[in-house]
Design a protein around this motif. Structure first.
Motif, PDB file in Angstrom:
ATOM      1  N   PHE A 175       0.836  -1.202   0.000  1.00  0.00           N
ATOM      2  CA  PHE A 175       0.000   0.000   0.000  1.00  0.00           C
ATOM      3  C   PHE A 175       0.872   1.254   0.000  1.00  0.00           C
ATOM      4  CE2 PHE A 175      -4.145   1.792   2.072  1.00  0.00           C
ATOM      5  CZ  PHE A 175      -4.425   2.442   0.891  1.00  0.00           C
ATOM      6  N   LEU A 176       1.919   1.259   0.818  1.00  0.00           N
ATOM      7  CA  LEU A 176       2.809   2.415   0.850  1.00  0.00           C
ATOM      8  C   LEU A 176       3.544   2.586  -0.481  1.00  0.00           C
ATOM      9  CD1 LEU A 176       4.337   2.148   4.447  1.00  0.00           C
ATOM     10  CD2 LEU A 176       2.506   3.641   3.643  1.00  0.00           C
ATOM     11  N   ALA A 177       3.894   1.474  -1.113  1.00  0.00           N
ATOM     12  CA  ALA A 177       4.535   1.565  -2.428  1.00  0.00           C
ATOM     13  C   ALA A 177       3.580   2.166  -3.453  1.00  0.00           C
ATOM     14  CB  ALA A 177       4.993   0.179  -2.876  1.00  0.00           C
ATOM     15  N   VAL A 178       2.305   1.799  -3.377  1.00  0.00           N
ATOM     16  CA  VAL A 178       1.303   2.374  -4.283  1.00  0.00           C
ATOM     17  C   VAL A 178       1.154   3.875  -4.033  1.00  0.00           C
ATOM     18  CG1 VAL A 178      -1.160   2.387  -4.859  1.00  0.00           C
ATOM     19  CG2 VAL A 178       0.048   0.219  -4.595  1.00  0.00           C
ATOM     20  N   VAL A 179       1.193   4.283  -2.763  1.00  0.00           N
ATOM     21  CA  VAL A 179       1.118   5.712  -2.435  1.00  0.00           C
ATOM     22  C   VAL A 179       2.279   6.468  -3.069  1.00  0.00           C
ATOM     23  CG1 VAL A 179       1.309   7.394  -0.557  1.00  0.00           C
ATOM     24  CG2 VAL A 179      -0.170   5.392  -0.292  1.00  0.00           C
ATOM     25  N   GLY A 180       3.498   5.987  -2.850  1.00  0.00           N
ATOM     26  CA  GLY A 180       4.668   6.673  -3.395  1.00  0.00           C
ATOM     27  C   GLY A 180       4.662   6.722  -4.908  1.00  0.00           C
ATOM     28  N   ALA A 181       4.343   5.590  -5.543  1.00  0.00           N
ATOM     29  CA  ALA A 181       4.319   5.565  -7.004  1.00  0.00           C
ATOM     30  C   ALA A 181       3.210   6.444  -7.562  1.00  0.00           C
ATOM     31  CB  ALA A 181       4.135   4.117  -7.484  1.00  0.00           C
ATOM     32  N   GLY A 182       2.057   6.471  -6.879  1.00  0.00           N
ATOM     33  CA  GLY A 182       0.940   7.276  -7.352  1.00  0.00           C
ATOM     34  C   GLY A 182       1.247   8.762  -7.330  1.00  0.00           C
ATOM     35  N   VAL A 183       1.954   9.223  -6.296  1.00  0.00           N
ATOM     36  CA  VAL A 183       2.321  10.636  -6.231  1.00  0.00           C
ATOM     37  C   VAL A 183       3.438  10.951  -7.220  1.00  0.00           C
ATOM     38  CG1 VAL A 183       3.236  12.454  -4.739  1.00  0.00           C
ATOM     39  CG2 VAL A 183       1.573  10.825  -3.840  1.00  0.00           C
ATOM     40  N   TYR A 184       4.402  10.064  -7.327  1.00  0.00           N
ATOM     41  CA  TYR A 184       5.521  10.274  -8.258  1.00  0.00           C
ATOM     42  C   TYR A 184       5.029  10.387  -9.698  1.00  0.00           C
ATOM     43  CZ  TYR A 184      10.131   9.630 -10.395  1.00  0.00           C
ATOM     44  OH  TYR A 184      11.282   9.812 -11.122  1.00  0.00           O
ATOM     45  N   ALA A 185       3.952   9.648 -10.023  1.00  0.00           N
ATOM     46  CA  ALA A 185       3.425   9.641 -11.389  1.00  0.00           C
ATOM     47  C   ALA A 185       2.891  10.997 -11.819  1.00  0.00           C
ATOM     48  CB  ALA A 185       2.321   8.584 -11.519  1.00  0.00           C
ATOM     49  N   ARG A 186       2.692  11.925 -10.882  1.00  0.00           N
ATOM     50  CA  ARG A 186       2.161  13.238 -11.248  1.00  0.00           C
ATOM     51  C   ARG A 186       3.122  14.031 -12.117  1.00  0.00           C
ATOM     52  NH1 ARG A 186      -0.022  14.564  -5.144  1.00  0.00           N
ATOM     53  NH2 ARG A 186      -1.484  12.812  -5.056  1.00  0.00           N
ATOM     54  N   ARG A 187       4.379  13.639 -12.150  1.00  0.00           N
ATOM     55  CA  ARG A 187       5.317  14.366 -13.007  1.00  0.00           C
ATOM     56  C   ARG A 187       4.976  14.199 -14.480  1.00  0.00           C
ATOM     57  NH1 ARG A 187      11.085  13.079 -12.337  1.00  0.00           N
ATOM     58  NH2 ARG A 187      10.519  13.403 -10.170  1.00  0.00           N
ATOM     59  N   ALA A 232      10.573  21.434 -10.392  1.00  0.00           N
ATOM     60  CA  ALA A 232      10.763  20.234 -11.209  1.00  0.00           C
ATOM     61  C   ALA A 232      10.971  19.013 -10.330  1.00  0.00           C
ATOM     62  CB  ALA A 232      11.955  20.422 -12.149  1.00  0.00           C
ATOM     63  N   ARG A 233      11.427  19.214  -9.103  1.00  0.00           N
ATOM     64  CA  ARG A 233      11.651  18.103  -8.191  1.00  0.00           C
ATOM     65  C   ARG A 233      10.466  17.880  -7.256  1.00  0.00           C
ATOM     66  NH1 ARG A 233      16.221  21.132  -7.314  1.00  0.00           N
ATOM     67  NH2 ARG A 233      15.574  21.474  -5.160  1.00  0.00           N
ATOM     68  N   ALA A 234       9.401  18.630  -7.449  1.00  0.00           N
ATOM     69  CA  ALA A 234       8.298  18.586  -6.492  1.00  0.00           C
ATOM     70  C   ALA A 234       7.671  17.200  -6.403  1.00  0.00           C
ATOM     71  CB  ALA A 234       7.241  19.622  -6.870  1.00  0.00           C
ATOM     72  N   THR A 235       7.509  16.526  -7.538  1.00  0.00           N
ATOM     73  CA  THR A 235       6.858  15.217  -7.478  1.00  0.00           C
ATOM     74  C   THR A 235       7.702  14.210  -6.711  1.00  0.00           C
ATOM     75  OG1 THR A 235       7.784  14.792  -9.683  1.00  0.00           O
ATOM     76  CG2 THR A 235       5.492  15.482  -9.578  1.00  0.00           C
ATOM     77  N   THR A 236       9.012  14.260  -6.872  1.00  0.00           N
ATOM     78  CA  THR A 236       9.881  13.349  -6.130  1.00  0.00           C
ATOM     79  C   THR A 236       9.793  13.636  -4.633  1.00  0.00           C
ATOM     80  OG1 THR A 236      11.399  13.245  -8.000  1.00  0.00           O
ATOM     81  CG2 THR A 236      12.243  12.513  -5.870  1.00  0.00           C
ATOM     82  N   ARG A 237       9.888  14.913  -4.292  1.00  0.00           N
ATOM     83  CA  ARG A 237       9.813  15.288  -2.883  1.00  0.00           C
ATOM     84  C   ARG A 237       8.452  14.937  -2.298  1.00  0.00           C
ATOM     85  NH1 ARG A 237      13.890  19.610  -2.124  1.00  0.00           N
ATOM     86  NH2 ARG A 237      12.638  20.633  -0.516  1.00  0.00           N
ATOM     87  N   GLN A 238       7.403  15.187  -3.053  1.00  0.00           N
ATOM     88  CA  GLN A 238       6.069  14.867  -2.552  1.00  0.00           C
ATOM     89  C   GLN A 238       5.843  13.367  -2.430  1.00  0.00           C
ATOM     90  OE1 GLN A 238       3.030  17.189  -4.799  1.00  0.00           O
ATOM     91  NE2 GLN A 238       2.498  17.824  -2.730  1.00  0.00           N
ATOM     92  N   ALA A 239       6.429  12.593  -3.329  1.00  0.00           N
ATOM     93  CA  ALA A 239       6.297  11.141  -3.218  1.00  0.00           C
ATOM     94  C   ALA A 239       6.898  10.649  -1.906  1.00  0.00           C
ATOM     95  CB  ALA A 239       6.966  10.464  -4.411  1.00  0.00           C
ATOM     96  N   VAL A 240       8.062  11.197  -1.562  1.00  0.00           N
ATOM     97  CA  VAL A 240       8.691  10.827  -0.293  1.00  0.00           C
ATOM     98  C   VAL A 240       7.838  11.305   0.880  1.00  0.00           C
ATOM     99  CG1 VAL A 240      10.735  11.135   1.149  1.00  0.00           C
ATOM    100  CG2 VAL A 240      10.989  10.858  -1.322  1.00  0.00           C
TER     101      VAL A 240
END
Length: 495
Positions: free
Chosen positions: A97-109, A181-189
């Motif tokens: 579930f946590l992996a899905v959360v991180g990947a889902g936010v990262y995908a916003r890029r 430009a790094r916002a999605t990475t930071r937000q995924a974390v």
């Protein structure tokens, strides 16, 4: 809040059509699932799939919307499989579930499509927890998702595709060179860390409904970038949940899951979610909370104690989001707001140049498209400045200056709209003074974004409409210098 919902402009009645189509599409999807012989769990899953397809798919073109809708099951069904297969393996389930959360936010890029797919993946895992779905239910749930997505697509792309008659709405990309430009990475974390906190604490509160806390953290991160935006959204989510629970005690609990009145109220809630989403997150959460309560009533588990548990889990999720944005790779409000304001100012100049070209007789000049882009950018400015103008913000000086910036930007937009309306008149002619005024607007924008000196703007009143709008635009840009150039000791958006 009441005024903003009921008096907010709805050009072309787009929000009204958006909400009405959602009720139709989701209602038909549930009916199709019922005709196919699916259980209540299947109908709920199908209804949610249709809701997400109609709500989260926001590509600028109809073709893009069709492609994204077709991709939803390719993301959702594997996630649904994992959620059901891991139902009896808590540690593996939680980590997935946590992996899905991180990947889902990262995908916003990857823009609106990445955002849609990320949300669909998360909510597919979420609904499996909501229904306590096991591996044996997967065939039915697969069929419900596919049937509902087909039904929603048929309504959106065929039966009621009002977007075909509208110009594509531009989706402004985050400005480059500002750290965004790094916002999605930071937000995924951040989202993964916040969801991890919510998951652990949520399970300590309830081993059955812990996923509410994770869901609250997830949705607080949607459509936010800075820590200030996230804090405001967290507050609004809790407020909307509290109001929704109070309304549920008066409406949902007494119904005891009676099918007919519950179905009517579910339709009202769906309409409310879609109609208010673009105007008030608090109101949207009110309708979402009441909708969840009605569904629990249909499942036969709704009681006052469950509503208190939902409030507690929502609070945990909000705390998780707040802690994450404050201490895990924070993105300051200043960084985000400054970038969007500069982008909006450059768009003001582009609008002016297009309008002047149109007045000069350039055939392919299109100021109307630039105005739409400007409205989108100003929406992003308002979102990023929201923490500073929030009623609970104790820094009154910054609040006044932030409101002044918003008011002057609105003045710029109003003058631009007037200028474009004049340029659209086929009888309007080019005046030599327009070129000089446009040049001064360009100079003012460059000064505001680059730190130079602004030109003097004391001009005599102009009778020619286009020139009057340009002079008004010059004055608004000159006045913006004061709130935007406050000494660094008290920055406009240093929160």
């Amino acid at each position: 809040m009441l005024k903003r919902v009921f008096t907010a402009p709805d050009p072309g009645r787009v929000r009204l059509r958006f909400a009405a189509r959602a009720v139709l599409g989701i209602g038909l999807a549930v009916v199709v699932c019922g005709l196919a012989g699916h259980s209540l769990a299947g109908a709920v899953t199908g209804g949610l799939a249709a809701l997400l397809a109609l709500f989260t798919v926001t590509d600028a073109t109809v073709r893009g919307q069709a492609v994204t809708t077709a991709l939803l099951p390719l993301v959702g069904l594997p996630v649904l499989t994992a959620a059901a297969a891991l139902h009896d393996h808590p540690v593996a389930r939680d980590l997935t579930f946590l992996a899905v959360v991180g990947a889902g936010v990262y995908a916003r890029r990857w823009g609106p499509r990445g955002h849609s797919l990320g949300v669909f993946a998360f909510m597919t895992f979420f609904v499996a927890q909501f229904l306590h779905a096991g591996a044996g239910q997967l065939p039915e749930l697969y069929a419900a998702v596919l049937l509902s997505l087909l039904t929603a697509a048929a309504v959106r792309l065929g039966l009621w595709c009002y977007e075909r008659r509208l110009p594509p709405a531009p989706v402004p990309a985050p400005p480059a060179g500002t750290g965004l430009a790094r916002a999605t990475t930071r937000q995924a974390v951040q989202a993964t860390a916040g969801a991890g906190f919510a998951l652990v604490v949520g399970q300590l509160i309830s081993g059955q409904r812990w996923y509410w806390a994770v869901g609250a953290t997830w949705w607080i991160f949607v459509n936010t970038t800075s820590r200030g935006e996230t804090l405001v959204r967290g507050f609004r989510r809790v407020l909307g949940t509290v109001i929704g629970i109070g309304l549920g005690l008066l409406v949902a609990v007494p119904l005891h899951g009676a099918p007919a009145p519950t179905a009517v109220l579910v339709a009202v809630c769906v309409f409310g979610v879609f109609y208010t989403a673009a105007v008030s997150y608090t109101w949207m959460m009110l309708w979402v909370t009441l909708l969840a309560e009605l569904l629990y009533g249909l499942l036969g588990v709704l009681e006052p104690g469950l509503l208190a548990l939902r409030l507690a889990e929502t609070g945990v999720g909000a705390v998780g989001a707040v802690l994450a944005v404050l201490f895990v790779l924070p993105i300051t409000t200043h960084t985000v707001t400054d970038a969007w304001i500069q982008r909006a100012l450059r768009c003001v100049h582009a609008c002016t140049a297009e309008a002047a070209a149109r007045l000069a007789g350039v055939p392919d000049a299109d100021p109307a498209g630039r105005v739409t882009e400007l409205e989108q950018l100003l929406g992003r400015v308002r979102l990023s400045v929201a923490p500073l103008v929030h009623p609970l913000n104790p820094m009154s000086a910054r609040k006044r200056r932030a409101r002044r910036v918003l008011a002057l930007l609105d003045d710029c937009a109003r003058e631009i709209r007037g200028l474009v309306a004049v340029a659209a008149d086929p009888e309007a002619s080019h005046d030599a003074r327009l070129a000089a005024a446009c040049w001064r607007v360009e100079t003012a924008v460059e000064a505001l974004t680059g730190g130079g000196d602004l030109p003097v703007t004391d001009r005599p009143l102009a009778e020619e409409p286009a020139l009057a709008h340009l002079h008004g635009l010059e004055r608004a840009l000159a006045e913006l210098a004061t709130p935007l150039r406050t000494p660094s000791g008290s920055p406009l958006v240093g929160a």
